[in-house]
Design an enzyme around this catalytic site. Structure first.
Site, PDB file in Angstrom:
ATOM      1  N   CYS A   1      -8.097   1.369  21.634  1.00 47.92           N
ATOM      2  CA  CYS A   1      -9.213   0.044  21.573  1.00 47.92           C
ATOM      3  C   CYS A   1      -8.309  -0.917  20.562  1.00 47.92           C
ATOM      4  O   CYS A   1      -8.737  -2.088  20.634  1.00 47.92           O
ATOM      5  CB  CYS A   1     -10.289   0.213  20.627  1.00 47.92           C
ATOM      6  SG  CYS A   1     -10.063   1.124  19.016  1.00 47.92           S
TER       7      CYS A   1
ATOM      8  N   GLN B   1     -14.502   5.179 -10.374  1.00 46.37           N
ATOM      9  CA  GLN B   1     -14.039   4.057  -9.700  1.00 46.37           C
ATOM     10  C   GLN B   1     -12.624   4.466  -9.474  1.00 46.37           C
ATOM     11  O   GLN B   1     -12.007   3.514  -8.522  1.00 46.37           O
ATOM     12  CB  GLN B   1     -14.004   2.779 -10.490  1.00 46.37           C
ATOM     13  CG  GLN B   1     -15.484   2.387 -10.923  1.00 46.37           C
ATOM     14  CD  GLN B   1     -15.325   0.934 -11.763  1.00 46.37           C
ATOM     15  OE1 GLN B   1     -14.880   0.137 -11.256  1.00 46.37           O
ATOM     16  NE2 GLN B   1     -16.135   0.965 -13.013  1.00 46.37           N
ATOM     17  N   ASN B   2     -12.108   5.449  -9.798  1.00 38.98           N
ATOM     18  CA  ASN B   2     -10.715   5.749  -9.444  1.00 38.98           C
ATOM     19  C   ASN B   2     -10.704   6.261  -7.891  1.00 38.98           C
ATOM     20  O   ASN B   2     -11.503   6.760  -7.436  1.00 38.98           O
ATOM     21  CB  ASN B   2     -10.091   6.826 -10.451  1.00 38.98           C
ATOM     22  CG  ASN B   2      -9.820   6.479 -11.714  1.00 38.98           C
ATOM     23  OD1 ASN B   2      -9.640   5.039 -11.941  1.00 38.98           O
ATOM     24  ND2 ASN B   2      -9.735   7.401 -12.545  1.00 38.98           N
ATOM     25  N   VAL B   3      -9.421   6.014  -7.060  1.00 41.97           N
ATOM     26  CA  VAL B   3      -9.280   6.143  -5.871  1.00 41.97           C
ATOM     27  C   VAL B   3      -8.075   7.307  -5.761  1.00 41.97           C
ATOM     28  O   VAL B   3      -7.918   7.542  -4.434  1.00 41.97           O
ATOM     29  CB  VAL B   3      -8.972   5.012  -4.786  1.00 41.97           C
ATOM     30  CG1 VAL B   3     -10.282   4.072  -5.208  1.00 41.97           C
ATOM     31  CG2 VAL B   3      -7.951   4.287  -5.241  1.00 41.97           C
ATOM     32  N   ASP B   4      -7.735   7.799  -6.701  1.00 41.49           N
ATOM     33  CA  ASP B   4      -6.430   8.580  -6.512  1.00 41.49           C
ATOM     34  C   ASP B   4      -6.916  10.175  -6.132  1.00 41.49           C
ATOM     35  O   ASP B   4      -5.743  10.817  -6.004  1.00 41.49           O
ATOM     36  CB  ASP B   4      -5.732   8.330  -7.658  1.00 41.49           C
ATOM     37  CG  ASP B   4      -6.410   8.720  -8.943  1.00 41.49           C
ATOM     38  OD1 ASP B   4      -7.363   9.764  -9.184  1.00 41.49           O
ATOM     39  OD2 ASP B   4      -5.737   8.185 -10.018  1.00 41.49           O
TER      40      ASP B   4
ATOM     41  N   HIS C   1     -15.372   4.008  -5.301  1.00 44.63           N
ATOM     42  CA  HIS C   1     -14.371   3.019  -4.494  1.00 44.63           C
ATOM     43  C   HIS C   1     -13.512   3.721  -3.527  1.00 44.63           C
ATOM     44  O   HIS C   1     -12.691   3.117  -3.068  1.00 44.63           O
ATOM     45  CB  HIS C   1     -13.448   2.316  -5.750  1.00 44.63           C
ATOM     46  CG  HIS C   1     -13.972   1.342  -6.527  1.00 44.63           C
ATOM     47  ND1 HIS C   1     -13.434   0.725  -7.436  1.00 44.63           N
ATOM     48  CD2 HIS C   1     -15.345   0.910  -6.481  1.00 44.63           C
ATOM     49  CE1 HIS C   1     -14.104  -0.193  -8.076  1.00 44.63           C
ATOM     50  NE2 HIS C   1     -15.622  -0.080  -7.553  1.00 44.63           N
TER      51      HIS C   1
ATOM     52  N   TYR D   1       0.829  -1.136  -0.115  1.00 47.34           N
ATOM     53  CA  TYR D   1       0.280   0.164  -0.052  1.00 47.34           C
ATOM     54  C   TYR D   1       0.969   1.544  -0.123  1.00 47.34           C
ATOM     55  O   TYR D   1       0.529   2.216  -0.624  1.00 47.34           O
ATOM     56  CB  TYR D   1      -0.837  -0.301   1.196  1.00 47.34           C
ATOM     57  CG  TYR D   1      -1.562   1.132   1.793  1.00 47.34           C
ATOM     58  CD1 TYR D   1      -2.671   1.752   0.871  1.00 47.34           C
ATOM     59  CD2 TYR D   1      -1.078   1.747   2.936  1.00 47.34           C
ATOM     60  CE1 TYR D   1      -3.099   3.076   1.310  1.00 47.34           C
ATOM     61  CE2 TYR D   1      -1.657   2.978   3.295  1.00 47.34           C
ATOM     62  CZ  TYR D   1      -2.548   3.837   2.508  1.00 47.34           C
ATOM     63  OH  TYR D   1      -3.053   4.731   3.128  1.00 47.34           O
TER      64      TYR D   1
ATOM     65  N   ASN E   1     -10.812   3.419 -23.263  1.00 43.87           N
ATOM     66  CA  ASN E   1     -10.011   2.556 -22.367  1.00 43.87           C
ATOM     67  C   ASN E   1      -8.766   1.785 -23.328  1.00 43.87           C
ATOM     68  O   ASN E   1      -8.865   1.461 -24.359  1.00 43.87           O
ATOM     69  CB  ASN E   1     -10.576   1.480 -21.762  1.00 43.87           C
ATOM     70  CG  ASN E   1     -10.132   0.815 -20.371  1.00 43.87           C
ATOM     71  OD1 ASN E   1      -8.916   1.006 -20.358  1.00 43.87           O
ATOM     72  ND2 ASN E   1     -10.798   0.473 -19.664  1.00 43.87           N
TER      73      ASN E   1
END
Length: 199
Positions: A122, A66-69, A84, A33, A171
């Protein structure tokens, strides 16, 4: 990160980016990650900037990605529905055991360093605020987009398009939506969108 699936790892990305892998191989997941998913130096490309300009001109209502950047937001788009999630936002792996309400959960920004970081109160583990392989897409994002079904597959969104709308796939690789699209353009959005729209 561009090219993620063309790189060689001990495990395929779809295996690493899953809840089960995280639970079984915490340190390996966290190393992957940090090394491969976080790219704070990445900049919006021509497609991101063009989409933001279209939104500002009211030619687009929102950006469903859908990109997470976070590059759409950094390019200036404000109506972004990131199905996402966002790789730069963290959340706890499990519900906080010390909180009676979600808003009372321990602060993720106070997590103790580690692989992965943990809550000092926790013991909960920190995870990226994204949808992993095998997880359901968040209902809130679809509700914001006008969908009421709690688990609408991304592939079915095209069936909800307005009458007469054209579905265009841009694409560099084949996608699961190609068969239902009106047009399939092979190439990157950064290259093709400015050409298509005369920008």
């Amino acid at each position: 990160v561009d090219g993620l699936y063309h790189q060689k790892f001990q495990y395929p990305p779809e295996t690493i980016l899953s809840h089960s892998f995280y639970v079984r191989h915490k340190a390996e997941f966290y190393d992957f990650y940090r090394a491969k998913m976080l790219a704070p130096w990445a900049q919006p490309n021509a497609a991101h900037r063009l989409i933001a300009a279209l939104e500002q001109e009211k030619a687009l209502v929102c950006v469903l990605t859908q990109n997470v950047d976070g590059l759409h937001q950094r390019a200036g788009s404000s109506g972004v529905l990131a199905l996402h999630g966002n790789i730069f936002e963290d959340r706890w792996l499990d519900d906080c055991a010390l909180a009676r309400r979600p808003q009372d959960a321990c602060n993720t920004e106070q997590a103790l360093p580690g692989r992965p970081p943990r809550c000092g109160q926790c013991g909960n583990m920190l995870r990226p605020g994204v949808v992993w392989f095998g997880e359901m897409l968040p209902p809130a994002a679809f509700a914001a987009a006008g969908y009421t079904a709690p688990a609408v597959p991304t592939t079915s969104i095209t069936s909800h398009c307005a009458a007469g709308a054209q579905v265009v796939i841009v694409n560099p690789h084949p996608s699961e939506l190609d068969d239902v699209a009106h047009h399939v353009l092979v190439g990157t959005a950064a290259t093709l969108l400015p050409q298509l729209l005369g920008s």
